[in-house]
Design a protein around this motif. Structure first.
Motif, short mmCIF file in Angstrom:
data_model
loop_
_atom_site.label_atom_id
_atom_site.label_comp_id
_atom_site.label_asym_id
_atom_site.label_seq_id
_atom_site.Cartn_x
_atom_site.Cartn_y
_atom_site.Cartn_z
N ALA A 103 -0.92 -0.48 8.31
CA ALA A 103 -1.96 -0.21 7.31
C ALA A 103 -2.78 -1.48 7.07
O ALA A 103 -2.24 -2.55 6.82
N ARG A 104 -4.09 -1.33 7.16
CA ARG A 104 -4.99 -2.46 7.00
C ARG A 104 -6.29 -1.99 6.32
O ARG A 104 -6.60 -0.80 6.31
N TYR A 105 -7.03 -2.96 5.82
CA TYR A 105 -8.39 -2.67 5.38
C TYR A 105 -9.21 -2.48 6.65
O TYR A 105 -9.45 -3.41 7.41
N GLN B 224 0.84 -1.21 0.00
CA GLN B 224 0.00 0.00 0.00
C GLN B 224 0.87 1.25 0.00
O GLN B 224 0.58 2.24 -0.69
N GLN B 225 1.93 1.22 0.80
CA GLN B 225 2.87 2.34 0.82
C GLN B 225 3.48 2.54 -0.56
O GLN B 225 3.58 3.67 -1.05
N LEU B 226 3.91 1.45 -1.18
CA LEU B 226 4.51 1.54 -2.51
C LEU B 226 3.53 2.11 -3.52
O LEU B 226 3.91 2.96 -4.35
N LEU B 227 2.29 1.68 -3.45
CA LEU B 227 1.26 2.19 -4.36
C LEU B 227 1.10 3.69 -4.21
O LEU B 227 1.02 4.43 -5.21
N TRP B 228 1.05 4.14 -2.97
CA TRP B 228 0.88 5.58 -2.75
C TRP B 228 2.11 6.35 -3.21
O TRP B 228 2.00 7.43 -3.81
N TYR B 229 3.30 5.81 -2.94
CA TYR B 229 4.52 6.46 -3.43
C TYR B 229 4.49 6.58 -4.94
O TYR B 229 4.81 7.64 -5.50
N GLN B 230 4.11 5.51 -5.63
CA GLN B 230 4.08 5.52 -7.09
C GLN B 230 3.02 6.48 -7.63
O GLN B 230 3.11 6.92 -8.78
N SER B 231 2.05 6.83 -6.79
CA SER B 231 1.01 7.79 -7.18
C SER B 231 1.40 9.22 -6.84
O SER B 231 0.59 10.14 -7.00
N GLY B 232 2.63 9.40 -6.35
CA GLY B 232 3.12 10.74 -6.02
C GLY B 232 2.98 11.12 -4.57
O GLY B 232 3.20 12.28 -4.21
N GLY B 233 2.59 10.18 -3.72
CA GLY B 233 2.40 10.48 -2.31
C GLY B 233 3.71 10.74 -1.58
O GLY B 233 4.74 10.14 -1.90
N PRO B 234 3.71 11.66 -0.60
CA PRO B 234 4.91 11.95 0.18
C PRO B 234 5.18 10.85 1.21
O PRO B 234 4.66 10.87 2.33
N CYS B 235 5.98 9.89 0.84
CA CYS B 235 6.35 8.79 1.73
C CYS B 235 7.60 8.14 1.18
O CYS B 235 7.95 8.35 0.01
#
Length: 335
Positions: A238-240, A76-87
């Protein structure tokens, strides 16, 4: 046999980095935060990296199901990073974010982010606005990916951290029994907790909207540069679950100071969130209450007075919220 000495772990990490990433380890600075898991800022010939080695005494890493939960969280972290998220960017091998050292210990490796932490309760208005916008963006990315059936975003089973009146009552009874010889302060806090729990109506147990959530969105996991959020870190939880829990935790951690909630900072957080997706008035009030119902059972307990500063901070948030339960609607209800 699992290696436990720091020198041995760093040696194995250096070997892993060289073998799999063609990176030379030049230095390793220990990060002394968090419980048991070993963390380092690693200097290399290709820049700085962050390494976390998961301690078997903290996480059940020999349990494949548990390991898969952390792997999904890092995805999930990787997905957000790849979407431009600050992480930070988790570094992958064969598509996986978790890696195993020859000694059997599991670790994650990721890029380092700039920024500094701001003490709990002291995050300013513009910074809270920036955090609110980032939280909304993070939730939106995860929701969209889940709706499209993208990889790890597809939920498996029921949302985590669902409220149960029966579970609250059972947990409180255990704590109360264990607090027989505790101080008056601890017993008073538990009595206050029981009074609030008994006052909850059926509406308070109505599930929130489900979705992926960070579930640890507090001050120590936030980095800022000036008034702007630089990064959200530590996605292991991070969880559902219920994204609103991120909102309640951020408000409690960022805006609750010695004089209570800083309404302007709470409003700035809400405004930032609304710049990305809807947040009806009253949503933060319900989020804070839901967080209290979940977390007060963790932090208000007999060991309170012997705890370190981090659990004490969380316990103080829970006690303040309980003490002002009847005023929360006036304090937060219209934001």
């Amino acid at each position: 046999m699992l290696l436990t000495t720091e020198d041995q772990l760093i040696g194995e990490i250096a070997g892993w980095l060289k073998k799999h990433l063609s990176v030379e380890l030049l230095s390793a600075g220990r990060v002394n935060r968090g419980l048991m898991n070993e963390k380092w800022i690693i200097g290399t010939n290709k820049g700085r990296l962050f390494v976390k080695c998961y301690h078997p005494g903290r996480f059940k890493m020999d349990d494949p199901e548990f390991r898969s939960k952390i792997e999904h969280a890092l995805q999930q972290q990787l997905l957000w990073y790849q979407s431009g998220g600050p992480c930070p960017e988790p570094l992958t091998m064969e598509g996986r974010c978790m890696h195993i050292l020859p000694c059997g210990r599991y670790m994650s490796v990721m890029t380092c982010c700039p920024g500094v932490m701001v003490p709990a309760g002291m995050i300013g208005e513009q910074a809270m606005h920036s955090l609110g916008r980032a939280a909304a963006d993070m939730h939106t990315v995860w929701d969209s990916a889940g709706a499209s059936g993208v990889g790890a975003t597809v939920p498996a089973g029921e949302p985590a951290w669902q409220l149960s009146r029966e579970e609250m009552e059972r947990t409180w009874e255990v704590s109360w029994e264990a607090a027989r010889s505790s101080s008056g302060r601890v017993r008073s806090a538990l009595q206050l907790q029981k009074a609030v729990a008994d006052s909850l109506g059926d509406d308070d147990f109505t599930p929130l909207t489900a979705g992926w959530a960070h579930l640890d969105l507090w001050a120590d996991n936030l980095l800022f540069e000036g008034d702007a959020l630089a990064a959200i870190v530590d996605f292991d939880r991070a969880r559902y679950s219920f994204p609103a829990l991120d909102l309640g935790r951020a408000v409690l951690s960022g805006t609750l100071g010695g004089s209570g909630f800083r309404r302007d900072a709470v409003a700035a957080f809400a405004e930032g969130y609304r710049s990305v997706q809807p947040l009806p008035p009253g949503s933060l009030l319900k989020a804070v209450k839901y967080v209290w119902c979940i977390e007060s059972l963790w932090w208000i307990k007999p060991a309170l007075e012997s705890s370190s500063s981090v659990p004490v901070r969380f316990a103080e948030e829970m006690i303040y919220t309980a003490e002002h339960w009847d005023q929360l609607d006036t304090l937060l209800g219209d934001i």
